[in-house]
Write a protein that holds these residues in place. Sequence first.
Motif: not given
Lengths: 255, 317, 361
Positions: B231-253
């Motif tokens: 989370g810290i790294l991701f937020a350093s890289k770009g903007a976050i919002d509550p739906n950022a977690g949907l990225l999890g689907i790609k992490a599943f892949a």
Amino acid sequence: MSLLEINNATLKFGGVVAVNDLSFSVEEGEVYAIVGPNGAGKSTAFNLISRFYEPFAGTFRFDGNNLLDLDADQVADLGIARTFQNIELFDHATVLQNLLVGRHRHRKTTLLEEMFFMPRVRREEERHRAAVEEVIDFLDLQPYRNKMIAGLPYGVRKVVELGRALASEPRLLLLDEPASGLSVEETQDMRWWIDDIRKQMGITVLMVEHDMGLVSGVSDRVLALADGAKLAEGTPAEVQADPAVIEAYLGAGAA
Amino acid sequence: MEICQKARKPGVTGQGTVLKERGEDNLEVLQLFVSGLANGCVYGLIALGFVLIYKATEAVNFAQGDFMMVGAFVSLGLTNAGYMDLPFWIAAPLTITIMAVFGYLIDLFVLRHLFGQSQTAVVILTIAMGFVLRFVAGLIWGHEPQTLESPLALGDLHIGGVVLGMADVAIIVVTFLMTWFLYQFFQRTKLGLAMQAASQNQMAAYFMGIPVKRVQGLIWGLSGATAAVAGILFASKGAIDPNAGLLGIKAFAAAVIGGFGSLPGALAGGLIVGVIEPFAARYLAAGYSQIAPYALLLAVLVFRPHGLFSQVRVKKV
Amino acid sequence: MRIHFKTTYNDDIRLFPDRWTFMVYAALLVLAFALPYLIGEFYLGEVTNVLIWAIAGLGLMLLTGQTGQASLGHAAFLAIGCYANTILIEQGVPFIVAFPLAGIITGLVGVLIAIPVLRLHGIYLAIATIALSVLADDIIVLTEPWSGGVSGKFPEMITIFGLEIERWSMPSRFYYLVLVVTIICTLFYRNLLRSPLGRAFAAVRDSEVSATAMGVHIARTKGKAFGLSCMITGWAGALMGYYAGTFNNETFSLVISITLLMMIVIGGLGTIHGAFFGAVVVAFLPQGLSILKDGVFGSGVAIPGLETGVFGVILILFILFEPMGIYGRWLKIRIWFELFPFARKDMFRRQKSYLKTERLR
């Protein structure tokens, strides 16, 4: 010709040889027991016959059919039924439903008939139920008929599993440690049932068992295994007197 | 982008047109590759969280992406001037601690009560948890995208014409370190081995004296900490919002492609997905590029159901 | 407590175990058919919505509740059913043919997808179906010439032998159509449960090893479950298209897939009643919440994610405290009253067991 004939069966897991060049045959109408210490390859032999494992080498023939040509589910169609060491019942179904699954190989209706529940499906269901009721009577399972498996005591589950195998009207019954975990009385019941299964129903029984009392009480012939290979074969008394068997069980020097 | 342009120029001067174009192509490919790598590391970090929990409890935390989102928001809440305004280097470890405790508490109050229920129940429960976390995060931090005021976000690094954001470099370095650390942890330490044992046969592990439930709690804590790092790294890289977690689907892949039981596999899977994405976007037609990671996922599931890096085994009876 | 003595095997096979149960369901059916005369058009529309969700729930229940395969991608099959039905009708196929065909097409697509996917266990299947749900959106956009892409489609008015049916202008006709489909699907479901295939489903769910040993072909059985599940879901999808009046690539999203799965869990996994109870919750929760929200914060205040958030909380509470869902709770309450005052608290205690893994490593 023997009912079940196994020649030179070999199976390895990684580098471990589970079954090593094992040959034995089971005659129609007999009770044949496999004994041996833990890890001797007894259950593995069962799983080879059930086609759960693919052997490295060897021939497996049942009543003239090559078992290696079949998939695991087709083995049941030949009339081979089995139980499991650690009880594999359908936990969220009733005893009755479990036994009815045993009838699966006798089903004749098609998907469409079943969707519309045609009269033939009902007739077939009544026929299966009658067959299952006979098993229930045989094993005294009447009090548990509509009970869920998940709530049953261990001993009863063991009997239900036997019943499910019997409901399929097999020619060969594979029992994987039928008495493990049972009380003395329950083991006694099991012994009578195995006797009756052979005598009344004419079903050939192949079993793996640790309880030598049960083995010598019911079986015609015994095969002793150690490290996946044949140690001795013969009547229960012969095998129990065999020095190699005694050594395998009690360790070197005990004899 | 201006810096980009400048950086590219020296490499192109004085060469023939053909060479120049090829050089630019190569540079572009490299640039795509590197940006994909950084994204892939984030997927990899989330995938690490899945794999940790899967290794130890045979369950999958479908809310792992949302854990990352919460971790990102916690660090943002601690660091940003609008909120608590703590120095980043204090806020970061604090965030990791908070998320570790959060993971442990989730296990203690929610998952432990599922003991003995099916895998499907855990799947559904964690999906529901994701919904709740997204809702709560929205209530606390709002739905506008926000950026973490992180020292990692400043500056770019130029290596032979390729431009790397400092954040990207940090992500790549930290991810590889994390993976190495966790791998060593599972292979070498007593606790790590106990965790593996607990997943394979809870009952046997229990009889061998492994406190199965506490081990399970610790692993959830560990995966919470991993999510915080992501989370810290991701937020350093770009903007976050509550739906950022949907990225999890790609992490599943990513986790599936790498094989669910393997930590280095998870990272590799993340990198593969991350690298494929920018290339698909660059070279495939519009509608097809989003499909690429999922198509790869399905292909892997069909042809190598247990991931690219693991062997298939069957249940013993 | 009612005790019925069984005298024939048919007592266990027929649809209703005794006269009382038969009367209850007959009364329910009469009520369902009389409903358009009893309530207003708005509420009739809501009930129709419940029934459509219930059909979709039945579809997924067959797969998840009966066969134990969790699918997180069933919205994709809602979409296939919906698009197949609409496209067939646009090609001039009459509704009475197109609608059943849409279900069958969905079922066949389901089987095709199931062949590779169903070799996967538990979570792998869940993830593969998530991917399916995500892909469905993109595929609808890519196949724009047929699907209408982002701009979507409007289903034409239904005509069955000259009888026109439309959701807005004649809600009671549309309600009857949905009701009939619901009854047919429920009967299919019941029939499967009491026949060999239904038992094979349960066998596959509870123990694949011993199902195989009993002669059940695992892949084929799962394939059938998937196909039948998708067929029913496809019908629900077609009806959903009519109910919504317009649909595009975003109508059948991943959220719908997940809502469906959560719905059957809240309702009660593995039971027909569960699908209906769950549908009631899903259909009325948004209305209930918005009324509640307007009461507390005043109208006009938007809280994004409120519905899914509350839904998530409800679901977590159910999984933790009542894994059998609303139907399970209902059964317990009923038994408590039937046995009154002899019910004991530990009668319903769940048996907890340590996880036995299907994985060997």
